[in-house]
Design a protein around this motif. Structure first.
Motif, mmCIF file in Angstrom:
data_model
loop_
_atom_site.group_PDB
_atom_site.id
_atom_site.type_symbol
_atom_site.label_atom_id
_atom_site.label_comp_id
_atom_site.label_asym_id
_atom_site.label_seq_id
_atom_site.Cartn_x
_atom_site.Cartn_y
_atom_site.Cartn_z
ATOM 1 N N UNK A 1 8.740 18.680 -10.712
ATOM 2 C CA UNK A 1 9.771 19.258 -9.859
ATOM 3 C C UNK A 1 11.108 18.528 -9.973
ATOM 4 N N UNK A 2 11.057 17.214 -10.149
ATOM 5 C CA UNK A 2 12.283 16.426 -10.170
ATOM 6 C C UNK A 2 12.039 15.189 -11.026
ATOM 7 N N UNK A 3 11.941 15.326 -12.364
ATOM 8 C CA UNK A 3 11.454 14.248 -13.234
ATOM 9 C C UNK A 3 12.307 12.984 -13.247
ATOM 10 N N UNK A 4 13.609 13.113 -13.366
ATOM 11 C CA UNK A 4 14.455 11.925 -13.489
ATOM 12 C C UNK A 4 14.379 11.066 -12.231
ATOM 13 N N UNK A 5 14.509 11.713 -11.077
ATOM 14 C CA UNK A 5 14.474 10.976 -9.820
ATOM 15 C C UNK A 5 13.092 10.386 -9.559
ATOM 16 N N UNK B 1 9.586 5.629 -8.947
ATOM 17 C CA UNK B 1 8.401 4.893 -9.415
ATOM 18 C C UNK B 1 8.796 3.482 -9.827
ATOM 19 N N UNK B 2 9.924 3.328 -10.524
ATOM 20 C CA UNK B 2 10.387 1.992 -10.927
ATOM 21 C C UNK B 2 10.747 1.150 -9.711
ATOM 22 N N UNK B 3 11.421 1.736 -8.726
ATOM 23 C CA UNK B 3 11.761 0.996 -7.503
ATOM 24 C C UNK B 3 10.491 0.551 -6.786
ATOM 25 N N UNK C 1 0.835 -1.208 0.000
ATOM 26 C CA UNK C 1 0.000 0.000 0.000
ATOM 27 C C UNK C 1 0.873 1.262 0.000
ATOM 28 N N UNK C 2 1.899 1.280 0.835
ATOM 29 C CA UNK C 2 2.758 2.474 0.901
ATOM 30 C C UNK C 2 3.592 2.646 -0.358
ATOM 31 N N UNK C 3 4.024 1.550 -0.976
ATOM 32 C CA UNK C 3 4.742 1.671 -2.249
ATOM 33 C C UNK C 3 3.810 2.240 -3.314
ATOM 34 N N UNK D 1 5.128 10.360 -6.318
ATOM 35 C CA UNK D 1 6.226 10.676 -7.230
ATOM 36 C C UNK D 1 5.740 10.970 -8.637
ATOM 37 N N UNK D 2 4.610 10.411 -9.024
ATOM 38 C CA UNK D 2 4.028 10.780 -10.315
ATOM 39 C C UNK D 2 3.614 12.252 -10.293
ATOM 40 N N UNK D 3 3.003 12.676 -9.207
ATOM 41 C CA UNK D 3 2.593 14.078 -9.088
ATOM 42 C C UNK D 3 3.788 15.006 -8.864
#
Length: 144
Positions: free
Chosen positions: A112-116, A121-123, A97-99, A106-108
């Motif tokens: 502000x910080x697209x690459x990271x 999101x992948x992790x 749930x937390x992931x 991180x999508x939203x």
């Protein structure tokens, strides 16, 4: 669990070590993910000039508010990652749930910080996969 128990589980077609390894992987990745979210949140709260915002992004939010969200989510994610080492089923559910919440945050956070954000999101996707495919320990062996 003795060596004979492990061999018996492997003979029965249950790769217990592999499943436990994925749970440990998920726990370590959640702790790392939470630590990075804490640092993101602290940077956003402390100094708004660090991040560049895209002008015409659909989801416009206050950067300081996002900082507090990342900071609090990061703390909870680190605690959930530590709880995974207990092997409890509730910890696996909370981790999934937390992931998922971290993926959404991180999508939203993309403008502000697209690459990271894409890396986190992948992790998170790997963490969800690892927690959903691993077995749950019941006494000796794993539930099927």
């Amino acid at each position: 669990m003795t060596t004979a128990d492990v061999r018996r589980d492997e003979r029965d077609g249950d790769p217990g070590g592999w499943r436990t390894g994925w749970t440990v992987f998920a726990g370590v990745m959640l702790i790392f993910n939470g630590a990075m979210a804490i640092l993101q949140g602290a940077a956003a709260i402390g100094k708004d000039d660090v991040f560049v915002s895209t002008r015409n992004y659909v989801y416009k939010f206050d950067l300081t508010g996002w900082g507090w969200l990342h900071l609090s989510l990061g703390i909870v994610v680190v605690l959930a990652g530590c709880a995974l080492f207990t092997g409890a089923l509730w910890a696996r559910i909370v981790g999934v749930v937390l992931a998922g919440f971290s993926m959404i945050a991180n999508f939203l956070w993309l403008p502000h910080y697209p690459f990271w954000s894409v890396i986190i999101i992948a992790i998170d996707a790997f963490v969800i996969w690892a927690l959903c495919t691993g077995g749950v320990r019941h006494g000796r062996g794993y539930a099927r």
